[in-house]
Scaffold this active site. Structure first.
Site, PDB file in Angstrom:
ATOM      1  N   LYS A 156      60.212  42.891   6.603  1.00 26.96           N
ATOM      2  CA  LYS A 156      59.488  43.709   6.018  1.00 26.96           C
ATOM      3  C   LYS A 156      60.141  44.300   5.079  1.00 26.96           C
ATOM      4  O   LYS A 156      60.883  45.405   5.101  1.00 26.96           O
ATOM      5  CB  LYS A 156      59.011  44.759   7.124  1.00 26.96           C
ATOM      6  CG  LYS A 156      57.981  45.634   6.693  1.00 26.96           C
ATOM      7  CD  LYS A 156      57.552  46.664   7.975  1.00 26.96           C
ATOM      8  CE  LYS A 156      56.480  47.845   7.578  1.00 26.96           C
ATOM      9  NZ  LYS A 156      55.379  47.058   7.199  1.00 26.96           N
ATOM     10  N   ALA A 157      59.935  43.693   3.953  1.00 23.36           N
ATOM     11  CA  ALA A 157      60.871  43.754   2.561  1.00 23.36           C
ATOM     12  C   ALA A 157      59.920  44.546   1.529  1.00 23.36           C
ATOM     13  O   ALA A 157      58.700  44.398   1.428  1.00 23.36           O
ATOM     14  CB  ALA A 157      61.243  42.671   1.946  1.00 23.36           C
TER      15      ALA A 157
END
Length: 312
Positions: A156-157
């Site tokens: 989850k960048a």
């Protein structure tokens, strides 16, 4: 934005003091990973939904991007609870973020310090209060989900959400609440910030992780709830046209919770509002997060320190 204290690199600081330099690596290259978590004011008191799973995913995302986080899983969990207590909020959205700060300003981030912050604020229904019952109107986006082996979709960048922002802006400007991304092969992937489920003849379908979707924690909870309610859940590629002939469609996510979809590309889905399967899943989900009836151990209750209770 609420101005509650922020946990910043190991200690609570006033909202106004939680700052980074304009030359921080994250500003120029999107080098961050983050989480979205909810604390609910349950009938048994404030509780965070799946805190451990979210913080573990945060550390997993950081590991994928070679970020050495200077805090353990347990320390991050405790920091989140500390931040909630300091805010005085009984229900809130929690945003932990790990990012690369100021140092070498080149593409290589390995010499930049890794910083960590946790903020909380009051945030209601992401797609609108009425959306949980009436549903939302969405479009299939012209922007695809990224291909495997380009950016790691399991992380989850922050960088991944440049893709999501294009999807969301296009949808809003076209008069929709949200967009649905297709994979590079043309199969249904997910929304800009939500996983997607399809119901047809009482069977629930959702895209597999191999289509570069985020392994959503609410998605996982919904799969568990659905199977325990007796539904068959199948993870398989879904062609675009299956959206238009679905009996029900719904989004899942920390912010969206379980939100029905009433139309896609101006095709009415089912009766054009929440369907019975979606409603059953909402009921099971909200019984946990609103009533505090939690057979799965998904809630972490926010214990108020004794001295705070006495002073109040």
């Amino acid at each position: 934005m609420d101005r509650h204290p922020i946990w910043f690199n190991g200690k609570l600081v006033p909202f106004e003091e939680a700052k980074i330099h304009v030359l921080s690596h994250v500003v120029h290259y999107g080098s961050s990973v983050f989480e979205g978590i909810r604390c609910y004011n349950t009938a048994r008191g404030p509780a965070v939904f799946r805190l451990r799973e979210h913080m573990r995913r945060l550390l997993d995302s950081a590991r994928i991007y070679r970020m050495e986080v200077p805090y353990t899983l347990e320390e991050l969990e405790a920091a989140a609870l500390e931040t909630i207590r300091a805010s005085g909020l009984k229900a809130c959205y929690i945003r932990p973020v790990v990012f690369r700060g100021m140092g070498s300003l080149g593409v290589n981030p390995l010499k930049n310090p890794v910083e960590v912050a946790i903020a909380v604020w009051d945030w209601g229904a992401y797609l609108g209060d009425e959306a949980l019952e009436q549903g939302v109107d969405v479009q299939v986006s012209t922007w695809n989900r990224m291909a495997p082996n380009t950016l790691p979709a399991m992380a989850k960048a922050g960088a991944n959400y440049a893709n999501a922002a294009l999807v969301k802006m296009e949808a809003v400007l076209n008069g929709y609440s949200e967009g649905i991304m297709l994979s590079v092969d043309g199969y249904v992937a997910e929304g800009s910030g939500e996983n997607l489920f399809l119901v047809r003849d009482g069977i629930i379908y959702t895209a597999p992780l191999t289509l570069s979707i985020l392994p959503g924690i609410t998605r996982d909870a919904v799969i568990t709830l659905a199977r325990d309610l007796g539904y068959t859940v199948i993870e398989q590629p879904i062609p675009r046209e299956a959206l238009y002939i679905a009996d029900e469609l719904f989004f899942t996510g920390t912010a969206a919770e379980i939100t029905p979809i009433r139309s896609v590309d101006r095709y009415t889905i089912g009766q054009g509002r929440r369907g019975p399967v979606t409603e059953a899943l909402q009921r099971a989900f909200f019984e946990i997060v609103r009533e505090g009836r939690d057979p799965y151990g998904w809630l972490t209750f926010v214990e108020v320190p004794r001295e705070a209770s006495v002073s109040s």
